[in-house]
Design a protein around this motif. Structure first.
Motif, PDB file in Angstrom:
ATOM      1  N   LEU A 106      -3.868 -85.604  37.074  1.00 34.33           N
ATOM      2  CA  LEU A 106      -2.891 -85.147  38.059  1.00 34.33           C
ATOM      3  C   LEU A 106      -2.945 -86.022  39.310  1.00 34.33           C
ATOM      4  CD1 LEU A 106      -0.796 -83.106  39.065  1.00 34.33           C
ATOM      5  CD2 LEU A 106      -2.702 -81.678  39.882  1.00 34.33           C
ATOM      6  N   ALA A 107      -4.157 -86.335  39.770  1.00 43.72           N
ATOM      7  CA  ALA A 107      -4.301 -87.187  40.951  1.00 43.72           C
ATOM      8  C   ALA A 107      -3.720 -88.580  40.689  1.00 43.72           C
ATOM      9  CB  ALA A 107      -5.776 -87.291  41.344  1.00 43.72           C
ATOM     10  N   ARG A 108      -3.921 -89.101  39.483  1.00 41.17           N
ATOM     11  CA  ARG A 108      -3.355 -90.405  39.123  1.00 41.17           C
ATOM     12  C   ARG A 108      -1.829 -90.345  39.139  1.00 41.17           C
ATOM     13  NH1 ARG A 108      -5.274 -92.205  33.492  1.00 41.17           N
ATOM     14  NH2 ARG A 108      -4.258 -94.183  34.077  1.00 41.17           N
ATOM     15  N   LEU A 109      -1.265 -89.306  38.561  1.00 38.34           N
ATOM     16  CA  LEU A 109       0.189 -89.160  38.520  1.00 38.34           C
ATOM     17  C   LEU A 109       0.775 -89.114  39.928  1.00 38.34           C
ATOM     18  CD1 LEU A 109       0.728 -86.446  35.744  1.00 38.34           C
ATOM     19  CD2 LEU A 109       1.054 -88.904  35.524  1.00 38.34           C
ATOM     20  N   GLN A 110       0.158 -88.333  40.781  1.00 37.18           N
ATOM     21  CA  GLN A 110       0.698 -88.165  42.128  1.00 37.18           C
ATOM     22  C   GLN A 110       0.575 -89.449  42.948  1.00 37.18           C
ATOM     23  OE1 GLN A 110      -1.583 -84.704  43.341  1.00 37.18           O
ATOM     24  NE2 GLN A 110       0.031 -83.290  42.667  1.00 37.18           N
ATOM     25  N   SER A 111      -0.532 -90.156  42.792  1.00 37.63           N
ATOM     26  CA  SER A 111      -0.735 -91.400  43.528  1.00 37.63           C
ATOM     27  C   SER A 111       0.214 -92.493  43.042  1.00 37.63           C
ATOM     28  CB  SER A 111      -2.181 -91.863  43.373  1.00 37.63           C
ATOM     29  OG  SER A 111      -2.381 -93.128  43.991  1.00 37.63           O
ATOM     30  N   ARG A 148      -7.342 -82.415  36.337  1.00 38.74           N
ATOM     31  CA  ARG A 148      -7.170 -82.749  37.753  1.00 38.74           C
ATOM     32  C   ARG A 148      -7.232 -84.249  38.026  1.00 38.74           C
ATOM     33  NH1 ARG A 148      -4.744 -78.636  39.828  1.00 38.74           N
ATOM     34  NH2 ARG A 148      -5.290 -79.413  41.901  1.00 38.74           N
ATOM     35  N   VAL A 149      -8.012 -84.962  37.218  1.00 40.95           N
ATOM     36  CA  VAL A 149      -8.104 -86.414  37.403  1.00 40.95           C
ATOM     37  C   VAL A 149      -6.767 -87.067  37.081  1.00 40.95           C
ATOM     38  CG1 VAL A 149      -9.203 -88.544  36.586  1.00 40.95           C
ATOM     39  CG2 VAL A 149     -10.578 -86.486  36.958  1.00 40.95           C
ATOM     40  N   THR A 174       0.922 -82.259  35.122  1.00 37.55           N
ATOM     41  CA  THR A 174       0.382 -82.598  33.812  1.00 37.55           C
ATOM     42  C   THR A 174       0.151 -81.312  33.027  1.00 37.55           C
ATOM     43  OG1 THR A 174      -1.403 -83.736  32.629  1.00 37.55           O
ATOM     44  CG2 THR A 174      -1.996 -82.572  34.657  1.00 37.55           C
ATOM     45  N   THR A 175       0.163 -81.433  31.718  1.00 35.51           N
ATOM     46  CA  THR A 175      -0.064 -80.264  30.873  1.00 35.51           C
ATOM     47  C   THR A 175      -0.876 -80.650  29.645  1.00 35.51           C
ATOM     48  OG1 THR A 175       0.988 -78.526  29.561  1.00 35.51           O
ATOM     49  CG2 THR A 175       2.131 -80.636  29.652  1.00 35.51           C
ATOM     50  N   VAL A 206       3.960 -84.536  32.439  1.00 34.24           N
ATOM     51  CA  VAL A 206       3.339 -85.507  31.526  1.00 34.24           C
ATOM     52  C   VAL A 206       2.235 -84.830  30.732  1.00 34.24           C
ATOM     53  CG1 VAL A 206       2.033 -87.664  31.372  1.00 34.24           C
ATOM     54  CG2 VAL A 206       3.879 -87.443  33.049  1.00 34.24           C
ATOM     55  N   GLY A 207       2.231 -85.066  29.439  1.00 28.23           N
ATOM     56  CA  GLY A 207       1.213 -84.494  28.567  1.00 28.23           C
ATOM     57  C   GLY A 207      -0.088 -85.281  28.619  1.00 28.23           C
ATOM     58  N   SER A 208      -1.183 -84.597  28.903  1.00 27.73           N
ATOM     59  CA  SER A 208      -2.477 -85.283  28.994  1.00 27.73           C
ATOM     60  C   SER A 208      -2.917 -85.828  27.635  1.00 27.73           C
ATOM     61  CB  SER A 208      -3.541 -84.337  29.546  1.00 27.73           C
ATOM     62  OG  SER A 208      -3.607 -83.134  28.802  1.00 27.73           O
TER      63      SER A 208
END
Length: 249
Positions: free
Chosen positions: A65-70, A62-63, A95-96, A113-115
């Motif tokens: 994901l929040a970075r990607l969206q922002s 989730r962290v 993210t996955t 995007v792969g974590s």
């Protein structure tokens, strides 16, 4: 920054009108409409993300994901300034934890995007913006649509459903080889256009160079397949673009 400065030698004449890559002015032959490609690709995209979600491997960080969206939101705004019609796309960032995924962009602004890849390179926000900029550039330049159109032409296929061309493209190695020159040009284009987007979104050029240095130093296979320019060449490109950004101030 004018396009001719960014993509010297990439212009080519086309037999059919279609689209034009932002910043470069490169004309593209398009034999399928943007709507047709987006609709067909969306079906496969949904199938993929649903499968990842069912396995518990979608958006499980989730962290990140929040970075990607922002970060992605700022890059999309920069993309809209270059190509206004992309404002109407349904952009998505996911993210996955699937280790086989590095970064993927599908037509219409669907980005995965792969974590594991992000952790492996220890990407800071500016470096992550460079990665996302590259993927967003593929979407904005409509590279997927161009590749499918070229596959139809190379095989001299009759007018068949797009799904059929996609299946043949994925299964026919000879077609993939014949498309390798186009793929390499598209990757170089996405590197450069992606940096333009990141620059216009306010990210430091030093972070962009750092991203490509990490790829080069680690010889990361995720973004160093045969379709990509050599890692050292990509790093040199990034350094050159950074100098252009400085002179543009």
């Amino acid at each position: 920054m004018h396009a001719a400065c960014l993509f010297p030698g990439l212009l080519f004449a086309c037999g059919m009108a279609g689209a034009q890559v932002p910043e470069s002015g490169r004309a593209q032959e398009m034999r399928y409409s943007a709507e047709e490609v987006a609709s067909t690709v969306e079906d496969r995209y949904i199938e993929r993300v649903v499968g990842l979600a069912a396995d518990g491997r979608l958006d499980d960080d989730r962290v990140l994901l929040a970075r990607l969206q922002s970060i992605g939101a700022g890059l999309v705004r920069a993309a809209v300034a270059l190509k206004p019609e992309v404002a109407g796309w349904e952009w998505e960032f996911h993210t996955t934890s699937d280790a086989e995924v590095d970064a993927i962009c599908m037509a219409g602004g669907k980005i995965l995007v792969g974590s594991a890849f992000v952790r492996q390179l220890a990407l800071g926000d500016g470096e992550l913006a460079t990665l996302l900029g590259h993927e967003i550039a593929h979407a904005v330049a409509e590279h997927h649509r161009e590749t499918l159109s070229e596959a139809l032409f190379l095989n001299r296929y009759p007018v068949v459903p797009l799904e059929v061309v996609m299946e043949r493209l994925e299964s026919d190695l000879s077609v993939q080889v014949r498309l390798s020159k186009l793929s390499s040009m598209q990757e170089s284009e996405a590197d450069q256009l992606g940096m333009v987007l990141a620059h216009r979104a306010g990210w430091p050029a030093a972070d962009m160079v750092s991203f490509y240095r990490k790829l080069s130093d680690g010889d990361q296979m995720a973004l160093v397949s045969s379709a990509y320019p050599a890692s050292a060449s990509r790093l040199s490109m990034a350094k050159g673009m950074a100098l252009l950004f400085q002179s543009d101030r």
